[in-house]
Design an enzyme around this catalytic site. Structure first.
Site, PDB file in Angstrom:
ATOM      1  CG  ASP A  97       3.552  -3.256   4.932  1.00  0.00           C
ATOM      2  OD1 ASP A  97       3.908  -2.710   3.862  1.00  0.00           O
ATOM      3  OD2 ASP A  97       2.416  -3.137   5.403  1.00  0.00           O
ATOM      4  CB  CYS A 203       1.496   2.618  -1.984  1.00  0.00           C
ATOM      5  SG  CYS A 203       1.603   1.523  -0.561  1.00  0.00           S
ATOM      6  CE1 TYR A 207      -0.589  -3.155   2.108  1.00  0.00           C
ATOM      7  CE2 TYR A 207       0.280  -2.149   0.110  1.00  0.00           C
ATOM      8  CZ  TYR A 207       0.441  -2.998   1.195  1.00  0.00           C
ATOM      9  OH  TYR A 207       1.611  -3.693   1.351  1.00  0.00           O
ATOM     10  CE1 TYR A 234      -3.084  -1.177   4.953  1.00  0.00           C
ATOM     11  CE2 TYR A 234      -2.992  -3.493   5.576  1.00  0.00           C
ATOM     12  CZ  TYR A 234      -2.401  -2.241   5.510  1.00  0.00           C
ATOM     13  OH  TYR A 234      -1.136  -2.046   6.004  1.00  0.00           O
ATOM     14  CD  GLU A 276       2.758  -0.995  -3.465  1.00  0.00           C
ATOM     15  OE1 GLU A 276       2.804  -2.192  -3.124  1.00  0.00           O
ATOM     16  OE2 GLU A 276       2.671  -0.061  -2.656  1.00  0.00           O
TER      17      GLU A 276
END
Length: 604
Positions: A97, A203, A207, A234, A276
């Protein structure tokens, strides 16, 4: 064979038959509707294209819900949500990440250079700062855990694939487009900024959704979740606001684009969603996981048997309404003479009235029957025997109602050709054909699919699946009788009640001529499916039938959203344990789409 006449007005058009003229058919069952979220899911594409008030980013997210579900159901995501993700897996993920976020920041920088509007530039700059703050959080995690990312965790191929895609997009290296150095006008450069946001927005939204979902699944007393910081970040208001800001910016940058240019953004959005899924699927695991269900399946030793209902489980409209529509459309009008050598049929106007009366009567009596079989007080513990006895009363009611239909003659004179043509045009739920194809075309699974249906006409079901290249499915339904190729109005009754369905279910298992370990899954949506759902190792309820839930709840059945159920099972799943899928547990798992079924059973 439950005639679900009390559903909302069916989506039936004479295009099913290529017949004309169209008729106005207002059913009487509209007063009693069963909300079906997957019906709207099946119509997402048309809805998203026609609803100009919904922003571009929102429309794309809805359209590609399937991909987001597949990402959510990856073993890594389930284990992370449960809190028992092995620490080495988390460390590897953080390392990947970090690489990804650095590419994100660089892509924002390139997009800012392309934007020609001061507000857009400022917005992109703020988003880039948010990514840098996210990187700080990751760096703190790295420091706390004393990780050497360069030494311990190299960048994997899925991360490389995603970051290269992102930076290529931000650099204008998109198929069919000129590079940024050759762009003649500020507007052409602005398009690159819009394309870049199109590749980044999914993305952010994914998330944000994962963070919120994982936060919801935390136990109220679960303050020691090992990945609390990740979840809190998140699910935070700040990250949710940043996600909305990204989507709003994409909408604004896209306002002046042409249809072809919007198509480019859609393709980029979709590609990002697929990447993803690959990103999460590529994270290494050092532990047993609960998903996918077939993960530990051994074809030599195991036999997977999938059972499914048909009407409104696989389809977007009930088959009884389709058969009635065929009968009404093809019936003779008052000014037409009927050939002497053909089955005498009811006139179209009379048939319409008869059908309306039957449906109204069915609706009222069905409601009374459901009320009569309910125990006065909700049972504290699941009682299968009591439920079976209650559903025997429902079975008697269904038999009586079906006899009325046969005696009325409304199904007399329908041609087999029209039935097959309607089946070929019958719309299946989004994701349903793909799931079944993935099952039956996989020779390594040793799996069978059986469709158990109250449908009056098995030919309609077979034609529907045949048009989807699914001739391998085993169909267990009632059958029309024919003179030549025209229905007599009689029905060969095979599966017309909850009791018939569960007996068919048991007989199929009994007739499996192998000694392999069997794993059974039943997918259904109505009260008629209850006994099969409960006897299967895994019972999955698709949609949200209010009668199914009210009856089930009153008899002590628990309805658990599949995702939260899997996270709970993952918490309890340790090395050497079994997945513990057993029938008659009194627990049924609920989903809103076939994508969830596919992701759970087969994975990506």
């Amino acid at each position: 064979m439950r005639m679900r006449w009390f559903l909302r007005s069916p989506i039936i058009k004479t295009s099913l038959l290529n017949l004309s003229p169209p008729i106005s058919f207002r059913p009487h069952w509209a007063r009693r509707t069963f909300t079906s979220s997957r019906l709207s899911m099946a119509a997402i594409h048309n809805h998203s294209n026609s609803n100009s008030e919904t922003g571009l980013a929102r429309r794309f997210w809805i359209k590609f819900t399937r991909e987001s579900i597949f990402a959510m159901y990856t073993p890594f995501a389930i284990a992370l949500a449960s809190g028992n993700l092995h620490i080495d897996s988390f460390h590897h993920y953080i390392a990947q990440d970090v690489h990804f976020l650095r590419a994100f920041a660089q892509a924002y920088e390139l997009a800012e250079e392309c934007a020609d509007d001061d507000d857009a530039k400022l917005g992109i700059c703020e988003l880039r700062k948010a990514v840098l703050e996210e990187l700080k959080m990751h760096n703190l995690l790295v420091q706390e855990r004393e990780l050497d990312l360069a030494k311990e965790h190299g960048i994997n191929s899925a991360t490389v694939k995603y970051t290269e895609f992102l930076l290529a997009t931000a650099s204008g290296k998109i198929e069919g487009l000129k590079g940024p150095g050759k762009l003649a006008t500020p507007f052409e450069k602005t398009k690159i900024a819009a394309y870049t946001l199109g590749a980044m927005t999914p993305c952010m939204r994914l998330y944000a959704v994962m963070g919120k979902k994982f936060q919801e699944l935390l136990d109220s007393n679960e303050s020691t979740h090992p990945y609390n910081k990740w979840i809190n970040n998140y699910s935070s208001d700040g990250f949710q606001a940043t996600t909305l800001q990204t989507e709003d910016l994409l909408d604004k940058l896209s306002v002046s684009l042409t249809g072809e240019e919007l198509d480019v953004i859609e393709k980029l959005y979709y590609q990002a969603m697929k990447l993803e899924i690959e990103f999460f699927s590529a994270q290494p695991l050092f532990q047993p996981t609960i998903v996918p269900l077939t993960k530990g399946h051994k074809p030599v030793e195991d036999h997977l048997i999938i059972f499914s209902d048909f009407d409104l489980t696989c389809t977007v409209v009930d088959s009884s309404a389709i058969l009635a529509e065929i009968a009404i459309v093809t019936a003779p009008k008052s000014d037409q003479n009927q050939p002497e050598d053909q089955i005498v049929r009811m006139l179209s106007s009379d048939l319409r009235n008869t059908w309306g009366f039957l449906s109204k009567q069915y609706t009222e009596e069905y409601e009374q029957c459901i009320e009569s079989i309910m125990p006065p007080d909700r049972l504290n513990n699941f009682d299968y025997k009591e439920l079976s006895m209650a559903l025997e009363q429902l079975s008697k009611f269904e038999n009586t109602a079906n006899n009325r239909v046969i005696e009325s003659g409304v199904l007399k004179g329908i041609s087999l050709e029209d039935i097959k043509r309607a089946g070929e045009r019958l719309i299946l739920q989004d994701g349903c054909p793909n799931f079944f194809q993935s099952i039956v075309k996989n020779e390594n699974l040793n799996a069978n699919v059986h469709v158990l249906s109250y449908c009056w006409c098995g030919d309609l079901i077979r034609s529907t699946f045949s048009s989807a290249d699914l001739n391998e499915l085993n169909v267990h339904a009632n059958e029309f009788t024919y003179e030549g190729s025209v229905s007599t109005g009689e029905i060969v009754k095979k599966v017309e009640s909850p009791i018939d369905k569960v007996e068919a279910f048991r007989n199929i298992l009994k007739n499996c001529n192998d000694d392999k370990k069997k794993l059974t899954v039943y997918i259904g949506d109505s009260v008629g499916d209850l006994l099969c759902l409960l006897e299967a190792d895994v019972g999955i309820v698709i949609g949200s039938s209010s009668s199914l839930r009210s009856v089930g709840t009153q008899f002590g059945i628990s309805f658990v959203p599949l995702y939260s159920g899997l996270v709970k099972k993952q918490k309890e799943y340790v090395e050497g344990s079994t997945s513990d899928w057993k029938g008659l547990s009194g627990i049924l798992y609920t989903v809103s789409s076939w994508a969830e079924v596919h992701a759970f059973i087969l994975g990506c």
